[in-house]
Scaffold this active site. Structure first.
Site, PDB file in Angstrom:
ATOM      1  N   THR A 176      -4.378  -2.963  -1.330  1.00 56.83           N
ATOM      2  CA  THR A 176      -5.020  -2.627  -0.054  1.00 56.83           C
ATOM      3  C   THR A 176      -6.498  -2.956  -0.154  1.00 56.83           C
ATOM      4  O   THR A 176      -7.138  -2.683  -1.175  1.00 56.83           O
ATOM      5  CB  THR A 176      -4.861  -1.144   0.350  1.00 56.83           C
ATOM      6  OG1 THR A 176      -5.777  -0.885   1.427  1.00 56.83           O
ATOM      7  CG2 THR A 176      -5.162  -0.151  -0.746  1.00 56.83           C
ATOM      8  N   ILE A 177      -7.024  -3.534   0.918  1.00 56.50           N
ATOM      9  CA  ILE A 177      -8.474  -3.768   0.937  1.00 56.50           C
ATOM     10  C   ILE A 177      -9.206  -2.425   1.017  1.00 56.50           C
ATOM     11  O   ILE A 177     -10.363  -2.335   0.661  1.00 56.50           O
ATOM     12  CB  ILE A 177      -8.924  -4.672   2.119  1.00 56.50           C
ATOM     13  CG1 ILE A 177      -8.618  -4.036   3.479  1.00 56.50           C
ATOM     14  CG2 ILE A 177      -8.319  -6.053   2.013  1.00 56.50           C
ATOM     15  CD1 ILE A 177      -9.387  -4.685   4.634  1.00 56.50           C
ATOM     16  N   ASP A 178      -8.516  -1.381   1.508  1.00 61.38           N
ATOM     17  CA  ASP A 178      -9.187  -0.094   1.752  1.00 61.38           C
ATOM     18  C   ASP A 178      -9.501   0.663   0.462  1.00 61.38           C
ATOM     19  O   ASP A 178     -10.307   1.594   0.479  1.00 61.38           O
ATOM     20  CB  ASP A 178      -8.291   0.807   2.622  1.00 61.38           C
ATOM     21  CG  ASP A 178      -7.915   0.147   3.931  1.00 61.38           C
ATOM     22  OD1 ASP A 178      -8.689  -0.690   4.414  1.00 61.38           O
ATOM     23  OD2 ASP A 178      -6.834   0.462   4.466  1.00 61.38           O
ATOM     24  N   GLY A 196       2.293   3.005   2.359  1.00 61.20           N
ATOM     25  CA  GLY A 196       3.507   2.957   3.184  1.00 61.20           C
ATOM     26  C   GLY A 196       4.627   2.227   2.453  1.00 61.20           C
ATOM     27  O   GLY A 196       5.764   2.719   2.362  1.00 61.20           O
ATOM     28  N   THR A 197       4.305   1.063   1.888  1.00 67.60           N
ATOM     29  CA  THR A 197       5.306   0.246   1.187  1.00 67.60           C
ATOM     30  C   THR A 197       5.801   0.976  -0.066  1.00 67.60           C
ATOM     31  O   THR A 197       7.000   0.970  -0.370  1.00 67.60           O
ATOM     32  CB  THR A 197       4.686  -1.116   0.797  1.00 67.60           C
ATOM     33  OG1 THR A 197       4.219  -1.734   1.995  1.00 67.60           O
ATOM     34  CG2 THR A 197       5.680  -2.027   0.105  1.00 67.60           C
ATOM     35  N   ARG A 227     -27.498  -4.090  18.646  1.00 64.55           N
ATOM     36  CA  ARG A 227     -26.377  -5.039  18.690  1.00 64.55           C
ATOM     37  C   ARG A 227     -25.292  -4.568  17.710  1.00 64.55           C
ATOM     38  O   ARG A 227     -25.608  -4.039  16.638  1.00 64.55           O
ATOM     39  CB  ARG A 227     -26.819  -6.446  18.293  1.00 64.55           C
ATOM     40  CG  ARG A 227     -27.806  -7.071  19.244  1.00 64.55           C
ATOM     41  CD  ARG A 227     -27.146  -7.434  20.583  1.00 64.55           C
ATOM     42  NE  ARG A 227     -28.075  -8.131  21.452  1.00 64.55           N
ATOM     43  CZ  ARG A 227     -28.869  -7.535  22.350  1.00 64.55           C
ATOM     44  NH1 ARG A 227     -28.851  -6.213  22.482  1.00 64.55           N
ATOM     45  NH2 ARG A 227     -29.675  -8.262  23.117  1.00 64.55           N
ATOM     46  N   GLY A 271       0.821  -1.204   0.000  1.00 64.92           N
ATOM     47  CA  GLY A 271       0.000   0.000   0.000  1.00 64.92           C
ATOM     48  C   GLY A 271       0.857   1.258   0.000  1.00 64.92           C
ATOM     49  O   GLY A 271       2.044   1.215  -0.363  1.00 64.92           O
TER      50      GLY A 271
HETATM   51  O1  F6P Z   1      -5.136  -1.084   5.645  1.00 63.02           O
HETATM   52  C1  F6P Z   1      -5.788  -2.298   5.828  1.00 63.02           C
HETATM   53  C2  F6P Z   1      -6.367  -2.398   7.224  1.00 63.02           C
HETATM   54  O2  F6P Z   1      -7.021  -3.637   7.345  1.00 63.02           O
HETATM   55  C3  F6P Z   1      -7.293  -1.255   7.599  1.00 63.02           C
HETATM   56  O3  F6P Z   1      -8.563  -1.359   7.020  1.00 63.02           O
HETATM   57  C4  F6P Z   1      -7.273  -1.359   9.096  1.00 63.02           C
HETATM   58  O4  F6P Z   1      -7.549  -0.103   9.683  1.00 63.02           O
HETATM   59  C5  F6P Z   1      -5.863  -1.753   9.395  1.00 63.02           C
HETATM   60  O5  F6P Z   1      -5.351  -2.337   8.190  1.00 63.02           O
HETATM   61  C6  F6P Z   1      -5.722  -2.734  10.520  1.00 63.02           C
HETATM   62  O6  F6P Z   1      -4.379  -2.925  10.755  1.00 63.02           O
HETATM   63  P1  F6P Z   1      -3.800  -4.088  11.664  1.00 63.02           P
HETATM   64  O7  F6P Z   1      -3.852  -5.365  10.876  1.00 63.02           O
HETATM   65  O8  F6P Z   1      -2.424  -3.641  11.965  1.00 63.02           O
HETATM   66  O9  F6P Z   1      -4.677  -4.174  12.881  1.00 63.02           O
END
Ligand code: F6P
Length: 362
Positions: A139-141, A118-119, A280, A116
């Site tokens: 990235t899943i995001d 950072g990398t 919930r 992502g």
């Molecule tokens: O960037 C991917 C992600 O899964 C984000 O959606 C989430 O906020 C974060 O990484 C969680 O990071 P970690 O696996 O360090 O808890």
């Protein structure tokens, strides 16, 4: 005389993501089939270059991994060699020279960095120090600039939509308000796409501050209309109209230390003061990130891997492969870093959701 093989490293950095193995497979097989290349897997992201953890990858290693979640190479979100956390000294060190000298020692002619923002930022620094680099976005995001989509996102969205299908039936049976907290960091892509596909009544994303009063109104209105249940999807990075976000923990040594989480419970605590329905909360967490990639993600990852291999064969270094307007393309790595791609207010899916009455809490 036999031609000397070019040694190409592959590493996966940052959080894992469904589809990483499909990229490794595609890039590795493409280069091995072309001939003249040796593939060196670097283990645990940039940590592999610091701790000298490598593995030569054969066709055998690259077969049968397409459908596997995670990464066969391992990964780390704390291994930036330019700012490396020394746990014992509790301080940061610059290990750049050590990494460059190790790369020379093992004869790396180039490196594929799958990761992502950072990398890719670390990759860019090493590219500028003379290590030929190619980036592959993951990235899943789905919040990476310069690419319309990243692999892993479709899998996460599918998990969210399936979870919502299940929550609908139990919500209806008990006339409850169900809150589903999903990942995505500071971007609302997973919440938006998963929430729309799963028929959520309210979708709360970081890009649109939400008002408790507005959500209370919706729940009450649904009660008086006889629906009696409300499905709310909330992105972990969602902010209320006071701009507050909920941080679950800080991770020492990571480039981005804050880990979001808990906003679903915080929302429930607020709503409970105003509505009578039972509430919930479900936090999907890493279920969204683990496991087998969807066929869409496998195919996108395969196309990214092949394009990365082509960059290597054409000596087109310093590029990140990307997907733009329906085409696989290449951009400069620095075009992808430093900014996040967020959901815009004229996003077509967001506008379609509003048109069918989905609320965004504003
Ligand atoms: O960037 C991917 C992600 O899964 C984000 O959606 C989430 O906020 C974060 O990484 C969680 O990071 P970690 O696996 O360090 O808890």
């Amino acid at each position: 005389m036999p031609q000397e093989l070019k040694r190409i490293g592959i590493l996966t950095g940052g959080g894992d993501c469904p589809g990483l193995n499909a990229v490794i497979r595609a890039a590795g097989k493409c280069l091995l089939r072309a001939g003249g290349y040796e593939i060196i897997g670097l283990l645990d992201g940039f940590e592999g270059l610091i701790k000298r953890k490598t593995r030569t990858m054969t066709f055998g290693d690259l077969s049968g991994i397409m459908h596997l979640g995670g990464t066969i190479l391992g990964t780390s979100n704390k291994a930036d060699p330019t700012h490396y956390y020394n746990r014992d000294a509790r301080s940061f060190e610059d290990r750049t020279e050590e990494v460059l000298s190790f790369a020379r020692e093992i004869g790396l002619n180039g490196l594929l960095c799958i990761g992502g923002d950072g990398t890719q930022a670390i990759a860019y620094k090493f590219h500028n120090r003379g290590l030929p680099l190619i980036g592959v976005p993951k990235t899943i995001d789905n919040d990476l600039m310069a690419t319309d989509i990243t692999f892993g996102f479709d899998t996460a969205v599918t998990v969210v939509a399936e979870a919502l299908d299940r929550l609908h039936t139990t919500a209806r049976s008990h006339h409850r308000v169900m809150i589903l907290e999903v990942m995505g960091r500071n971007a609302g892509w997973i919440a938006l796409h998963g929430g729309v596909a799963g028929g959520a009544d309210v979708i709360l994303i970081p890009e649109i501050p939400y008002s408790i009063d507005r959500i209370v109104d919706i729940c009450r209105r649904r009660n008086t209309r006889g629906e009696g249940n409300t499905i709310i999807v909330i992105a972990e990075g969602a902010r209320n109209d006071r701009g507050e976000q909920v941080v679950a923990r800080t991770v020492e040594g990571a480039p981005e230390t804050a880990r979001l989480g808990g906003v679903g419970q915080a929302l429930a605590a607020e709503l409970e003061k105003h509505i009578e329905n039972e509430i919930r909360v479900t936090m999907l967490g890493h279920i969204q990130r683990g496991g087998t990639p969807t066929s869409y993600d496998r195919n996108l990852a395969t196309m990214f891997g092949v394009e990365a291999a082509r960059c290597v064969m054409e000596n087109d270094w310093g590029k990140m492969v990307a997907y733009q307007r329906g085409q696989i393309t290449r951009v400069r790595i620095d075009e992808a870093i430093g900014h996040q791609k967020l959901v815009s207010m004229d996003n077509r899916l967001l506008m379609a959701a509003r048109a069918v009455g989905t609320s965004f809490g504003d």
